[in-house]
Design a protein around this motif. Structure first.
Motif, mmCIF file in Angstrom:
data_model
loop_
_atom_site.group_PDB
_atom_site.id
_atom_site.type_symbol
_atom_site.label_atom_id
_atom_site.label_comp_id
_atom_site.label_asym_id
_atom_site.label_seq_id
_atom_site.Cartn_x
_atom_site.Cartn_y
_atom_site.Cartn_z
ATOM 1 N N ARG A 161 -93.916 130.373 23.478
ATOM 2 C CA ARG A 161 -93.805 129.384 22.408
ATOM 3 C C ARG A 161 -95.131 129.265 21.659
ATOM 4 N NH1 ARG A 161 -95.563 124.996 20.982
ATOM 5 N NH2 ARG A 161 -96.591 124.464 22.924
ATOM 6 N N GLN A 162 -96.238 129.269 22.389
ATOM 7 C CA GLN A 162 -97.559 129.189 21.757
ATOM 8 C C GLN A 162 -97.840 130.420 20.910
ATOM 9 O OE1 GLN A 162 -100.331 128.497 24.952
ATOM 10 N NE2 GLN A 162 -99.638 126.401 25.281
ATOM 11 N N GLN A 163 -97.444 131.581 21.382
ATOM 12 C CA GLN A 163 -97.622 132.802 20.605
ATOM 13 C C GLN A 163 -96.796 132.753 19.323
ATOM 14 O OE1 GLN A 163 -96.627 135.760 23.646
ATOM 15 N NE2 GLN A 163 -98.720 136.525 23.466
ATOM 16 N N LEU A 164 -95.557 132.291 19.438
ATOM 17 C CA LEU A 164 -94.704 132.167 18.252
ATOM 18 C C LEU A 164 -95.286 131.188 17.252
ATOM 19 C CD1 LEU A 164 -91.147 132.165 19.852
ATOM 20 C CD2 LEU A 164 -92.026 133.832 18.208
ATOM 21 N N ASP A 165 -95.754 130.056 17.737
ATOM 22 C CA ASP A 165 -96.360 129.059 16.846
ATOM 23 C C ASP A 165 -97.576 129.633 16.117
ATOM 24 O OD1 ASP A 165 -94.442 127.213 17.588
ATOM 25 O OD2 ASP A 165 -95.793 126.054 18.910
ATOM 26 N N ALA A 166 -98.381 130.403 16.843
ATOM 27 C CA ALA A 166 -99.559 131.015 16.224
ATOM 28 C C ALA A 166 -99.154 132.026 15.155
ATOM 29 C CB ALA A 166 -100.431 131.690 17.286
ATOM 30 N N LEU A 167 -98.138 132.823 15.443
ATOM 31 C CA LEU A 167 -97.670 133.791 14.458
ATOM 32 C C LEU A 167 -97.068 133.121 13.233
ATOM 33 C CD1 LEU A 167 -96.041 136.499 16.758
ATOM 34 C CD2 LEU A 167 -98.031 136.793 15.273
ATOM 35 N N LYS A 168 -96.292 132.091 13.477
ATOM 36 C CA LYS A 168 -95.674 131.373 12.355
ATOM 37 C C LYS A 168 -96.729 130.679 11.517
ATOM 38 C CE LYS A 168 -91.275 130.549 14.656
ATOM 39 N NZ LYS A 168 -90.412 129.530 15.304
ATOM 40 N N GLY A 169 -97.764 130.156 12.171
ATOM 41 C CA GLY A 169 -98.854 129.494 11.451
ATOM 42 C C GLY A 169 -99.620 130.459 10.572
ATOM 43 N N GLY A 170 -99.715 131.714 10.987
ATOM 44 C CA GLY A 170 -100.405 132.727 10.218
ATOM 45 C C GLY A 170 -99.622 133.198 9.012
ATOM 46 N N MET A 171 -98.349 132.828 8.920
ATOM 47 C CA MET A 171 -97.508 133.259 7.800
ATOM 48 C C MET A 171 -97.591 132.298 6.622
ATOM 49 S SD MET A 171 -94.179 134.366 9.991
ATOM 50 C CE MET A 171 -93.508 135.799 9.158
#
Length: 96
Positions: free
Chosen positions: A85-95
């Motif tokens: 979940r943290q990895q997904l949040d980080a990726l989504k934040g970078g978009m």
């Protein structure tokens, strides 16, 4: 179990965690003696404690052990889920 956990310097690793002499650990590994209760307690309280407990309880059909293992497995899966979940949040934040 000790040889699997510490393939190199097995006796030294075992002796330090069980709080026994290197020679006593070597005798255990050779199958010439068995660990005393104090040494087993020290091992269970060490960083290898859970591995030892799993080895001791392997094949046990007791209800408490099955429930304990289930709880551990659930906790491990929840930790992995949180990491993803943290990895997904980080990726989504970078978009953004």
């Amino acid at each position: 179990m000790a040889r699997r956990l510490w393939p190199s310097k097995t006796a030294i690793n075992l002796s330090s965690r069980a709080e026994i002499s290197k020679r006593a650990a070597e005798l255990w590994l050779e199958g010439r003696t068995e660990p005393g209760a104090d040494a087993l307690v020290n091992l269970l309280r060490s960083d290898a404690g859970f591995d030892l407990l799993q080895s001791i309880m392997q094949g046990s059909g007791t209800k408490w052990w099955k429930e304990f293992e289930r709880g551990v497995h659930i906790a491990e899966l929840e930790q992995r889920q949180e990491y993803i979940r943290q990895q997904l949040d980080a990726l989504k934040g970078g978009m953004k």
